[in-house]
Design an enzyme around this catalytic site. Structure first.
Site, mmCIF file in Angstrom:
data_model
loop_
_atom_site.group_PDB
_atom_site.id
_atom_site.type_symbol
_atom_site.label_atom_id
_atom_site.label_comp_id
_atom_site.label_asym_id
_atom_site.label_seq_id
_atom_site.Cartn_x
_atom_site.Cartn_y
_atom_site.Cartn_z
ATOM 1 N N CYS A 39 0.807 -1.217 0.000
ATOM 2 C CA CYS A 39 0.000 0.000 0.000
ATOM 3 C C CYS A 39 0.842 1.270 0.000
ATOM 4 C CB CYS A 39 -0.942 0.001 1.199
ATOM 5 S SG CYS A 39 -2.280 -1.201 1.055
ATOM 6 N N ASP A 53 -8.994 -3.602 -4.450
ATOM 7 C CA ASP A 53 -7.686 -3.231 -3.920
ATOM 8 C C ASP A 53 -6.630 -4.191 -4.459
ATOM 9 O OD1 ASP A 53 -5.516 -2.331 -2.215
ATOM 10 O OD2 ASP A 53 -7.051 -1.532 -0.889
#
Length: 334
Positions: free
Chosen positions: A17, A71
């Site tokens: 991330c 995601d």
């Protein structure tokens, strides 16, 4: 097909991330999108882009809330099975952060077919499938593209009670703030990428589902939460406090960190995303007497981090509180 290295993180410009588009740039990019006009027939969109929440939520027939999210990211560890597990847990987390239960997921795979064998991709997919099975979530196909950089994740659909959603704009003054996983994943993953050192406790944290935390928050009657991922604790908390019209006060001494976090910071293993997170919140933060290293760790870009809940839940430390709005949206106490 040939591969120049078995270390997956060497094929990525960043990791996990921490590769997110910086929050300030992202907000400029999506400004004005997703606003539902009054009287619009799509007003059943309960959560859209306006507050920058973790997932989209739509009310469907039967008064059920449908949660949709996606995601994916570059390799955060070298072990392909672990990377698949981490990426899947991270994608499912958005549903848990909204107070929902994941129902079905689709794989999202970008793969450099000329340089990394498909056997490794298969192991990534097996890791993702293992976490989906643990979550009780159907995994039904997906989409793949040939890419110069490996990326993996999921698009996930879940369900929730629309009257019991966890939202980032539902905070109110007087509520404590609880954090369900320790911080430090960004710097530990960056050290792993640079040195090859393996941190099993970090992998264990990243692959631990936020299912129990989300259920506990809903059961306790809480209505405000978010998960802590690429924008760091300070970035996600800033979004929550701003959306809720309150100020968030953090007791820095109460925030838990994974073993090895401060040592990795000391040795210089700080992701660029963590520094960008801190730069983004700096104008909105009263740092008090908190030192620069601690502030940077509070902004550390997490991958598959925990839930940040406005309210107490069993087993999670209270790290601060929401208070009436002040000059700065975030206040740090040493």
């Amino acid at each position: 097909m040939t591969t120049t290295s078995k270390r997956l993180t060497r094929f990525a410009h960043g990791g996990g991330c921490a590769c997110k588009i910086p929050p300030g740039e992202l907000e400029s990019l999506v400004a004005g999108m997703g606003v539902v006009p009054k009287g619009d027939p799509h007003a059943d969109l309960l959560v859209g882009l306006d507050a920058g929440d973790d997932a989209a939520v739509v009310r469907t027939e039967g008064n059920t809330a449908l949660i949709a999210t996606a995601d994916f990211f570059t390799p955060v560890v070298d072990d392909p099975h672990d990377w698949g597990r981490i990426a899947a847990a991270n994608a499912l987390s958005d549903v848990y952060a909204m107070g929902g239960t994941p129902v079905v997921a689709l794989n999202l795979l970008c793969w450099p077919r000329e340089t990394i064998p498909y056997e490794i991709a298969a192991e990534v997919l097996r890791g993702g499938a293992a976490i989906a099975a643990e979550a009780g979530c159907h995994l039904a196909g997906g989409h793949s593209v040939d890419d110069i950089e490996p990326k993996y994740g999921m698009a996930v659909t879940g369900v929730a009670d629309p009257a019991r959603l966890l939202r980032n704009d539902a905070g109110r003054a007087g509520l404590p703030l609880s954090l369900t996983k320790p911080l430090g994943l960004g710097v530990l993953n960056n050290r792993h990428k640079a040195t090859g050192e393996v941190f099993p406790h970090a992998v264990a944290a990243m692959t631990r589902l936020n299912a129990d935390a989300g259920k506990a928050a809903v059961a306790a009657g809480h209505r405000c939460a978010t998960d802590v991922t690429g924008f760091g604790l300070l970035g996600h908390l800033y979004k929550l406090a701003r959306a809720s019209g309150v100020t968030a006060v953090i007791d820095a001494a109460a925030v838990p960190f994974l073993d090895g976090t401060r040592e990795s910071l000391r040795d210089g293993y700080v992701p660029g995303g963590s520094r960008r997170n801190l730069d983004w919140v700096r104008p909105h933060t009263d740092f008090g007497t908190v030192d620069g290293d601690t502030a940077l760790l509070l902004a550390d870009a997490q991958t598959s981090g925990g839930l940040l809940v406005a309210g107490e839940i069993p087993g999670a430390p209270v790290i601060g509180e929401l208070v009436p709005p002040r000059d700065r949206t975030l206040v740090l106490r040493g």
